[in-house]
Design a protein around this motif. Sequence first.
Motif, PDB file in Angstrom:
ATOM      1  N   MET A 192       0.840  -1.305   0.015  1.00 57.62           N
ATOM      2  CA  MET A 192       0.026  -0.039   0.089  1.00 57.62           C
ATOM      3  C   MET A 192       0.982   1.339  -0.018  1.00 57.62           C
ATOM      4  SD  MET A 192      -2.698   1.033   2.901  1.00 57.62           S
ATOM      5  CE  MET A 192      -1.465   1.720   3.698  1.00 57.62           C
ATOM      6  N   SER A 193       0.693   2.078  -0.987  1.00 59.93           N
ATOM      7  CA  SER A 193       1.361   3.390  -1.052  1.00 59.93           C
ATOM      8  C   SER A 193       0.729   4.423  -0.586  1.00 59.93           C
ATOM      9  CB  SER A 193       1.582   3.886  -2.507  1.00 59.93           C
ATOM     10  OG  SER A 193       2.330   2.868  -3.165  1.00 59.93           O
ATOM     11  N   LEU A 194       1.535   5.481   0.182  1.00 61.66           N
ATOM     12  CA  LEU A 194       1.222   6.646   0.719  1.00 61.66           C
ATOM     13  C   LEU A 194       1.324   7.855  -0.138  1.00 61.66           C
ATOM     14  CD1 LEU A 194       0.269   7.254   4.007  1.00 61.66           C
ATOM     15  CD2 LEU A 194       2.436   8.239   3.949  1.00 61.66           C
ATOM     16  N   LEU A 195       0.340   8.719  -0.101  1.00 59.25           N
ATOM     17  CA  LEU A 195       0.278   9.873  -1.057  1.00 59.25           C
ATOM     18  C   LEU A 195       0.085  11.115  -0.250  1.00 59.25           C
ATOM     19  CD1 LEU A 195       0.622  11.240  -3.860  1.00 59.25           C
ATOM     20  CD2 LEU A 195      -1.768  10.902  -3.989  1.00 59.25           C
ATOM     21  N   ILE A 196       1.016  11.917  -0.070  1.00 61.99           N
ATOM     22  CA  ILE A 196       0.548  13.453   0.778  1.00 61.99           C
ATOM     23  C   ILE A 196       0.730  14.504  -0.229  1.00 61.99           C
ATOM     24  CG2 ILE A 196       1.592  14.660   2.606  1.00 61.99           C
ATOM     25  CD1 ILE A 196       3.155  12.481   3.554  1.00 61.99           C
ATOM     26  N   GLU A 197      -0.353  14.902  -0.224  1.00 65.08           N
ATOM     27  CA  GLU A 197      -0.647  16.389  -1.403  1.00 65.08           C
ATOM     28  C   GLU A 197      -1.004  17.674  -0.458  1.00 65.08           C
ATOM     29  OE1 GLU A 197      -3.083  14.619  -5.094  1.00 65.08           O
ATOM     30  OE2 GLU A 197      -4.183  14.277  -3.147  1.00 65.08           O
ATOM     31  N   PRO A 198      -0.322  18.801  -1.130  1.00 64.56           N
ATOM     32  CA  PRO A 198      -0.466  19.929  -0.320  1.00 64.56           C
ATOM     33  C   PRO A 198      -1.950  20.411  -0.520  1.00 64.56           C
ATOM     34  CG  PRO A 198       0.803  20.089  -2.456  1.00 64.56           C
ATOM     35  CD  PRO A 198       0.525  18.827  -2.115  1.00 64.56           C
ATOM     36  N   VAL A 199      -2.483  21.085   0.339  1.00 60.82           N
ATOM     37  CA  VAL A 199      -3.855  21.663   0.199  1.00 60.82           C
ATOM     38  C   VAL A 199      -3.508  23.116   0.022  1.00 60.82           C
ATOM     39  CG1 VAL A 199      -6.086  22.059   1.497  1.00 60.82           C
ATOM     40  CG2 VAL A 199      -5.023  20.156   2.183  1.00 60.82           C
ATOM     41  N   GLU A 218     -13.417  23.796   1.457  1.00 61.24           N
ATOM     42  CA  GLU A 218     -13.577  24.526   0.233  1.00 61.24           C
ATOM     43  C   GLU A 218     -12.376  24.162  -0.587  1.00 61.24           C
ATOM     44  OE1 GLU A 218     -16.070  25.208  -1.756  1.00 61.24           O
ATOM     45  OE2 GLU A 218     -17.322  25.058   0.585  1.00 61.24           O
ATOM     46  N   ALA A 219     -10.918  24.282   0.243  1.00 62.79           N
ATOM     47  CA  ALA A 219      -9.857  23.995  -0.528  1.00 62.79           C
ATOM     48  C   ALA A 219      -9.605  22.356  -0.850  1.00 62.79           C
ATOM     49  CB  ALA A 219      -8.604  24.483   0.403  1.00 62.79           C
ATOM     50  N   LEU A 220     -10.457  21.920   0.211  1.00 58.81           N
ATOM     51  CA  LEU A 220     -10.170  20.217   0.065  1.00 58.81           C
ATOM     52  C   LEU A 220     -11.163  19.711  -1.255  1.00 58.81           C
ATOM     53  CD1 LEU A 220     -10.302  18.979   3.782  1.00 58.81           C
ATOM     54  CD2 LEU A 220      -8.492  18.457   1.866  1.00 58.81           C
ATOM     55  N   MET A 229     -10.404  17.913  -4.171  1.00 56.37           N
ATOM     56  CA  MET A 229      -9.264  16.901  -3.893  1.00 56.37           C
ATOM     57  C   MET A 229     -10.006  15.564  -3.652  1.00 56.37           C
ATOM     58  SD  MET A 229      -6.472  18.802  -1.567  1.00 56.37           S
ATOM     59  CE  MET A 229      -5.240  17.749  -1.518  1.00 56.37           C
ATOM     60  N   ALA A 230     -11.384  15.858  -3.504  1.00 54.32           N
ATOM     61  CA  ALA A 230     -12.175  14.695  -3.279  1.00 54.32           C
ATOM     62  C   ALA A 230     -11.582  13.800  -2.069  1.00 54.32           C
ATOM     63  CB  ALA A 230     -12.553  13.831  -4.417  1.00 54.32           C
TER      64      ALA A 230
END
Lengths: 233, 233
Positions: free
Chosen positions: B1-8, B26-28, B31-32
């Motif tokens: 399982m991979s981990l993904l970290i995305e900036p908001v 609203e910012a999220l 990104m669903a």
Amino acid sequence: MSLLIEPVEGIGEVAPGDDLASMLAEALRPMAPADTDVLVVTHKVVSKAEGAVVELADDGPDAHRALVEEQAVRVLRRRGNLVIAETRHGFVCANAGVDRSNARPGTAVLLPEDPDRSARRIRDRIGAVLGVRPAVIISDTFGRPWRRGLVDVAIGVAGMHPIQDLRGTPDSYGRILDVTEVNVADEIAAAADLVMGKASGLCAALVRGFVPPPGPGSVAQDVVRPPEEDLFR
Amino acid sequence: MSLLIEPVEGIGEVAPGDDLASMLAEALRPMAPADTDVLVVTHKVVSKAEGAVVELADDGPDAHRALVEEQAVRVLRRRGNLVIAETRHGFVCANAGVDRSNARPGTAVLLPEDPDRSARRIRDRIGAVLGVRPAVIISDTFGRPWRRGLVDVAIGVAGMHPIQDLRGTPDSYGRILDVTEVNVADEIAAAADLVMGKASGLCAALVRGFVPPPGPGSVAQDVVRPPEEDLFR
């Protein structure tokens, strides 16, 4: 910029004398690592490959305790079976790094003799096999004062500096930052543990999307606080 | 399982009274986010929105020091301008959590009054706006004894337990693990800092691919070591 952490699959059981670096290189090949990636390897497989494994006289607490005392250069605290001790590397951790989990019954795994050197060897071998040289972090699981729960930290690095030095960097108001030195090696080790877990048998993960501070760097030189600088020793 | 970290992205400057939770929702939205994701928010924007900002009499060290003394319930160590103090939350950190970086000149940002409550409010608001309830971590940047460099840790959580309890989990040899409690909230906070950095102006990141231990949980209750359990207080 997003960060992606992928497990490195296919490293099975590791025994003393195994060429772990070549095993890691082959496991990494289908992942097409880049020079800017960071490979995190848990110290346990490194210690096993290097033969840093000790046969215990028995499986009871006395044999374990004797080994902990032998590995410690200084004991900071004791409570019940828990010993917080400084190792000859300068790490302060539980049981002086002696670990029986994920070790063959009747044995205990010690810390690598020189985890920075272990990281350099793995990085050099991957470079020779694959032609790319991701940075390498050797990780271990440490407790901390004041906070419950353990986290993974870096005990050895190669090909990166463990500390990102932000001195002179202005914040969003143009003020020079109070926070000047971020231990990105520890943050990367912690992040990788989320993918590897403790019981899954995974021993390595590839971190992509964070370009580490350029090396050379060393946990022994750059992270371990010398006693004269340390307020808690 | 991979981990993904995305900036908001898209959270600009935050001022006292701003509805940070709705801004985050609203910012999220594009990104669903999923119920199993974890949103990490740096405490500084939380403190600013909650009005935990103090006007300093001047920009010199004396006004700053006076505020640190006021915020501390106990000073553990002093050296030069550095004060290691316990806050009324039970956190042990530099300057009792008083921070001037990324604060408007002439002001200092304090810790949120109750970071677990702050996390719950943000999570509830996101749930109301988006219909999904990712876990929420409020993070801050702490130093540690014995190791150079700062790392981000969790000072508040909602919708997850901060500690993954592995008691009773067998290792790959069937032995019960020595390492039983992993502070995954601290590991997630550390991971998110790699994406947010210190000077970038980013204040939140979404962590996907690690399903956190189910809550409810609390940093105050589950992470802060009570004095009687602490070997370093």
